[in-house]
Design an enzyme around this catalytic site. Structure first.
Site, short mmCIF file in Angstrom:
data_model
loop_
_atom_site.label_atom_id
_atom_site.label_comp_id
_atom_site.label_asym_id
_atom_site.label_seq_id
_atom_site.Cartn_x
_atom_site.Cartn_y
_atom_site.Cartn_z
CG ASP A 1 -59.91 21.70 17.99
OD1 ASP A 1 -58.89 21.00 17.84
OD2 ASP A 1 -60.94 21.31 18.55
CG ASP B 1 -55.54 18.89 17.56
OD1 ASP B 1 -55.24 18.81 18.76
OD2 ASP B 1 -56.68 18.70 17.12
CD GLU B 2 -57.85 21.85 21.76
OE1 GLU B 2 -58.43 22.42 22.68
OE2 GLU B 2 -57.67 20.62 21.72
MG LIG Z 1 -58.83 18.87 17.21
#
Ligand SMILES: [Mg+2]
Length: 380
Positions: A34, A128-129
């Site tokens: 993350d 983003d993960e």
């Molecule tokens: Mg994040």
């Protein structure tokens, strides 16, 4: 509007729920990566004058919502999905920056390329993960902790940005673990420690337990993982329906959901319960925006195009309707999805009774043409 857990069709509160099935359990090594305050960190990277300052990515307009907040802004209580007006009140010096999704997308491709050096079993949740299944990995590395360290170092070297990681034996615990040492840290939960970790965790922190479910659990006297573990499977199904088996499993540190690298998903959806029933169009349209962004972000991250949009409406009396529209070709931009949602939503007002929940899902999915490698993009 309350923050519901992400619900991408495969998530705990989604339609494709995995049943609790101990037999299908096998030892796995899952890493959840993350990025830290992703959009805000990209802006601080590219605009040095913003470093060390409270930054919110989003529009400061009356209807605006914070898409991401820098850690400096978070210290004032600013967080994503917060109305911009509230954020500005909490932090008068807050600096608003317009989002640059093309840049976030390019960085996302860079980190995806790093993941792919280690495993093809990558399930992105957003730009983003992602979950990675590294049980069998391309580097033949034994220790998942070392894989996570390498990946985070490569992300830092390639993008100048930090990521945090959670390492565990299933998705739920890996996701919970990645939050433990943020920013720029990682945390491992071993099979030996998983059950105890869950027991001490407040249920409101559980991935898959949103504010509405948290409230319901609290009313039932369930505050922690240990409280949840005391409930029978029958009780949990009675009160939480199809999520019951998932809760029964995670209370014991068990989560058999697979990391799904495939792009054969049939639908992608998100839904959210309002904190108060809604009776007029404007707050409903406002409330549906984060759902649009969530499902669109998921499609973007997975190079998926969608032709069918379904809007789900649950009323105060729990009756439910859906409205769908299929467009001739996959929608090229989020604005197209917003238009379709507007068309589906507007005729429902004024409603016969208060609206309790809205959901957005996309189907008739198709794989978009493969994109250029990030390195190639940079070379140009
Ligand atoms: Mg994040």
């Amino acid at each position: 509007m309350r923050h519901a857990p992400p619900c991408h069709g495969h998530e705990p509160d989604g339609s494709q729920i995995m049943t609790y099935d101990q037999d299908s359990d096998r030892p796995r090594k899952i890493v959840h990566v993350d990025m830290d305050a992703f959009y805000a960190s990209v802006e601080q990277r590219d605009n040095p004058e913003l470093r060390g300052l409270p930054v919110a990515v989003g529009s400061p307009a009356a209807r605006g919502v914070v898409a991401a907040a820098s850690y400096e802004a978070r210290a004032f209580g600013v967080h994503s999905a917060m109305p911009s007006v509230t954020a500005q009140r909490k932090c008068p010096d807050l600096i608003f920056v317009r989002p640059r999704f093309d840049v976030y997308k390019a960085v996302s491709l860079q980190i995806r390329a790093i993941f792919a050096e280690y495993t093809p079993m990558i399930e992105p949740l957003s730009l983003d993960e992602a979950y990675l299944d590294v049980t069998e990995n391309l580097k033949s590395m034994e220790i998942a902790t070392e894989i996570a360290e390498e990946i985070r170092a490569k992300i830092k070297a390639t993008t100048g940005l930090t990521a945090s990681a959670g390492i565990s034996y299933n998705k739920f615990l890996a996701k919970m673990a990645s939050d433990q040492k943020k920013p720029d840290g990682q945390f491992v939960i071993t099979p030996k420690h998983g059950p105890a970790f869950v027991e001490q965790l407040p249920v409101k922190k559980f991935h898959g337990v949103g504010p509405a479910t948290t409230e319901k659990m609290h009313r039932l006297g369930i505050e922690t993982g240990a409280d949840l573990k005391e409930q029978t499977l029958e009780f949990l199904i009675q009160h939480f329906g199809k999520s019951g088996p998932y809760f029964y499993g995670i209370a014991r540190g068990i989560d058999n959901r697979q990391v799904k690298p495939d792009r054969v998903r049939k639908s992608v959806g998100a839904e959210d319960t309002f904190s108060q029933d809604v009776h007029s169009y404007d707050p409903a349209r406002e409330g549906v925006q984060p759902l649009i962004e969530k499902v669109w972000g998921y499609c973007e991250a997975n190079e998926i195009g969608a032709k069918t949009v379904t809007l789900k409406v649950k009323y105060a009396d729990f009756s439910q309707i859906t409205r769908s529209k299929t467009v001739p070709a996959a929608m090229p931009a989020i604005a197209d999805l917003e238009d379709v949602i507007g068309l589906l939503l507007a005729p429902l007002f004024p409603p016969r009774k208060g609206i309790r929940l809205l959901g957005v899902s996309l189907s008739s999915l198709e794989q978009r043409a493969p994109v250029a490698e990030p390195q190639l993009r940079l070379a140009f």
